[in-house]
Motif scaffolding. Structure first.
Motif, PDB file in Angstrom:
ATOM      1  N   GLU A  86       0.816  -1.219   0.000  1.00  0.00           N
ATOM      2  CA  GLU A  86       0.000   0.000   0.000  1.00  0.00           C
ATOM      3  C   GLU A  86       0.851   1.271   0.000  1.00  0.00           C
ATOM      4  O   GLU A  86       0.417   2.309  -0.485  1.00  0.00           O
ATOM      5  N   GLY A  87       2.051   1.182   0.566  1.00  0.00           N
ATOM      6  CA  GLY A  87       2.932   2.342   0.527  1.00  0.00           C
ATOM      7  C   GLY A  87       3.321   2.700  -0.887  1.00  0.00           C
ATOM      8  O   GLY A  87       3.244   3.873  -1.296  1.00  0.00           O
ATOM      9  N   HIS A  88       3.724   1.702  -1.660  1.00  0.00           N
ATOM     10  CA  HIS A  88       4.025   1.945  -3.073  1.00  0.00           C
ATOM     11  C   HIS A  88       2.778   2.429  -3.817  1.00  0.00           C
ATOM     12  O   HIS A  88       2.850   3.330  -4.669  1.00  0.00           O
ATOM     13  N   ALA A  89       1.635   1.815  -3.493  1.00  0.00           N
ATOM     14  CA  ALA A  89       0.390   2.191  -4.166  1.00  0.00           C
ATOM     15  C   ALA A  89       0.080   3.669  -3.968  1.00  0.00           C
ATOM     16  O   ALA A  89      -0.405   4.349  -4.886  1.00  0.00           O
ATOM     17  N   SER A  90       0.378   4.186  -2.765  1.00  0.00           N
ATOM     18  CA  SER A  90       0.103   5.605  -2.506  1.00  0.00           C
ATOM     19  C   SER A  90       0.967   6.495  -3.389  1.00  0.00           C
ATOM     20  O   SER A  90       0.520   7.565  -3.838  1.00  0.00           O
ATOM     21  N   LEU A  91       2.212   6.067  -3.672  1.00  0.00           N
ATOM     22  CA  LEU A  91       3.085   6.837  -4.560  1.00  0.00           C
ATOM     23  C   LEU A  91       2.557   6.807  -5.987  1.00  0.00           C
ATOM     24  O   LEU A  91       2.558   7.832  -6.692  1.00  0.00           O
ATOM     25  N   ILE A  92       2.127   5.635  -6.429  1.00  0.00           N
ATOM     26  CA  ILE A  92       1.609   5.501  -7.796  1.00  0.00           C
ATOM     27  C   ILE A  92       0.334   6.330  -7.967  1.00  0.00           C
ATOM     28  O   ILE A  92       0.140   6.999  -8.990  1.00  0.00           O
ATOM     29  N   LYS A  93      -0.532   6.313  -6.954  1.00  0.00           N
ATOM     30  CA  LYS A  93      -1.766   7.107  -7.026  1.00  0.00           C
ATOM     31  C   LYS A  93      -1.446   8.600  -7.105  1.00  0.00           C
ATOM     32  O   LYS A  93      -2.082   9.338  -7.866  1.00  0.00           O
ATOM     33  N   LYS A  94      -0.474   9.035  -6.316  1.00  0.00           N
ATOM     34  CA  LYS A  94      -0.075  10.448  -6.355  1.00  0.00           C
ATOM     35  C   LYS A  94       0.473  10.813  -7.738  1.00  0.00           C
ATOM     36  O   LYS A  94       0.137  11.865  -8.295  1.00  0.00           O
ATOM     37  N   ALA A  95       1.300   9.918  -8.281  1.00  0.00           N
ATOM     38  CA  ALA A  95       1.845  10.156  -9.624  1.00  0.00           C
ATOM     39  C   ALA A  95       0.724  10.190 -10.663  1.00  0.00           C
ATOM     40  O   ALA A  95       0.756  10.999 -11.608  1.00  0.00           O
ATOM     41  N   ARG A  96      -0.270   9.328 -10.493  1.00  0.00           N
ATOM     42  CA  ARG A  96      -1.396   9.291 -11.422  1.00  0.00           C
ATOM     43  C   ARG A  96      -2.180  10.599 -11.401  1.00  0.00           C
ATOM     44  O   ARG A  96      -2.642  11.088 -12.438  1.00  0.00           O
ATOM     45  N   GLU A  97      -2.311  11.184 -10.203  1.00  0.00           N
ATOM     46  CA  GLU A  97      -3.050  12.440 -10.063  1.00  0.00           C
ATOM     47  C   GLU A  97      -2.339  13.601 -10.736  1.00  0.00           C
ATOM     48  O   GLU A  97      -2.992  14.525 -11.230  1.00  0.00           O
ATOM     49  N   GLU A  98      -1.004  13.560 -10.768  1.00  0.00           N
ATOM     50  CA  GLU A  98      -0.229  14.739 -11.155  1.00  0.00           C
ATOM     51  C   GLU A  98       0.411  14.654 -12.534  1.00  0.00           C
ATOM     52  O   GLU A  98       1.059  15.614 -12.959  1.00  0.00           O
ATOM     53  N   ASN A  99       0.242  13.530 -13.234  1.00  0.00           N
ATOM     54  CA  ASN A  99       0.921  13.346 -14.519  1.00  0.00           C
ATOM     55  C   ASN A  99       0.004  12.693 -15.539  1.00  0.00           C
ATOM     56  O   ASN A  99      -0.941  11.983 -15.188  1.00  0.00           O
TER      57      ASN A  99
END
Length: 288
Positions: free
Chosen positions: A35-48
């Motif tokens: 889930e920690g990695h998932a939170s990074l991917i979700k943030k990247a998805r929101e901003e790129n």
């Protein structure tokens, strides 16, 4: 979602995205995603517009007695998680794709890499900086996402980007925790059931340190002693370090009068775990 094993395939897609004027977010990982990695991917998805996840257990950041051979891996599960969140490409090279037999070029950040985890893992951050540099060059990302759990790594990568004038934004993201406070980590899978229960002592100790800061304590040594004493009250815990350092230079401080990082590394049995909190502008960054 694209699965790329070759650098050339990543670059081919990057060229096409750049032609379309699309922004790219990079999430560097060593796989066994949680889930920690998932939170990074979700943030990247929101901003790129496009998101690349690297899934690579980087051999040059492991010492000779560390857990490279046994580091947990589950690429199929990683792919399912990445696709479910909306990653566009997962880069999963073999070591020989990243490092040819005559590879001799390394990147490092002096001073910031010498304390904390750098004391017991002297080659680690040169390996991190080198692989991250390669990933920046391969992906041409506009932003790269790193978790606060590896706070020293985050500080070092930010300094490397500043010092070497990389045209990339480094985005730090909060620690993701289990319900009982343990910071999520791929290495948590090494813990036995009993060790897993005892490992919560790290979060309990840091919570007390955080409370002392919130209550206005500025004596760093007093806070360090309190946190260390709590951790050492657990018989299974063996402290590697408990330190408060300046958040910009990662040098030990005696008094809290600016941005600081309080970081711990503790062995629970044979498993080395890290955790931390950061204070910026007299505000504690929440241990999420």
């Amino acid at each position: 979602m694209i699965i790329a094993k070759e650098i050339s395939k990543v670059k081919e897609n990057v060229r096409e995205w750049k032609k379309q004027g699309l922004s790219i977010g990079l999430v560097p990982t060593m796989g066994y995603l949680h889930e920690g990695h998932a939170s990074l991917i979700k943030k990247a998805r929101e901003e790129n517009d496009r998101v690349i996840v690297s899934d690579f257990v980087n051999p040059i950041q492991f010492g000779p007695k560390e857990d490279l051979a046994t580091y947990p891996r589950d690429f199929d599960a990683d792919c399912r998680l990445c696709e479910s969140i909306g990653a566009d490409l997962i880069f999963n090279p073999e070591p020989c794709e990243m490092y040819e037999d005559d590879f001799h070029s390394y990147v490092g950040v002096n001073t910031l890499s010498e304390g904390l985890c750098g004391k017991s893992r002297p080659i680690h951050f040169n390996g991190v900086c080198t692989v991250v540099t390669k990933l920046f060059n391969i992906t041409e990302a506009d932003r790269a996402y790193f978790g606060q759990k590896d706070a020293q790594q985050l500080a070092i990568v930010r300094r490397m980007v500043r010092d070497l004038n990389y045209n990339i934004q480094i985005v730090g993201c909060p620690i993701i925790r289990e319900a009982d406070g343990l910071a999520k980590s791929s290495r948590n899978t090494y813990l036995s059931e009993n060790e897993r229960q005892k490992a919560t002592i790290l979060h309990k100790a840091l919570e007390q340190g955080e409370k002392m800061v919130r209550d206005g304590e500025t004596d760093a040594n007093k806070i360090v002693k309190t946190v260390r004493d709590i951790i050492e009250s657990e018989p299974l815990a063996k402290v590697d370090y408990v330190e408060i350092v300046d958040w910009n230079e990662l040098q030990k401080v005696d008094k809290i009068d600016g941005p600081i990082l309080m970081a711990v590394a503790v062995y629970i049995g044979k498993v080395r775990l890290i955790d931390n909190f950061i204070v910026e502008n007299s505000i504690v960054i929440e241990m999420v």
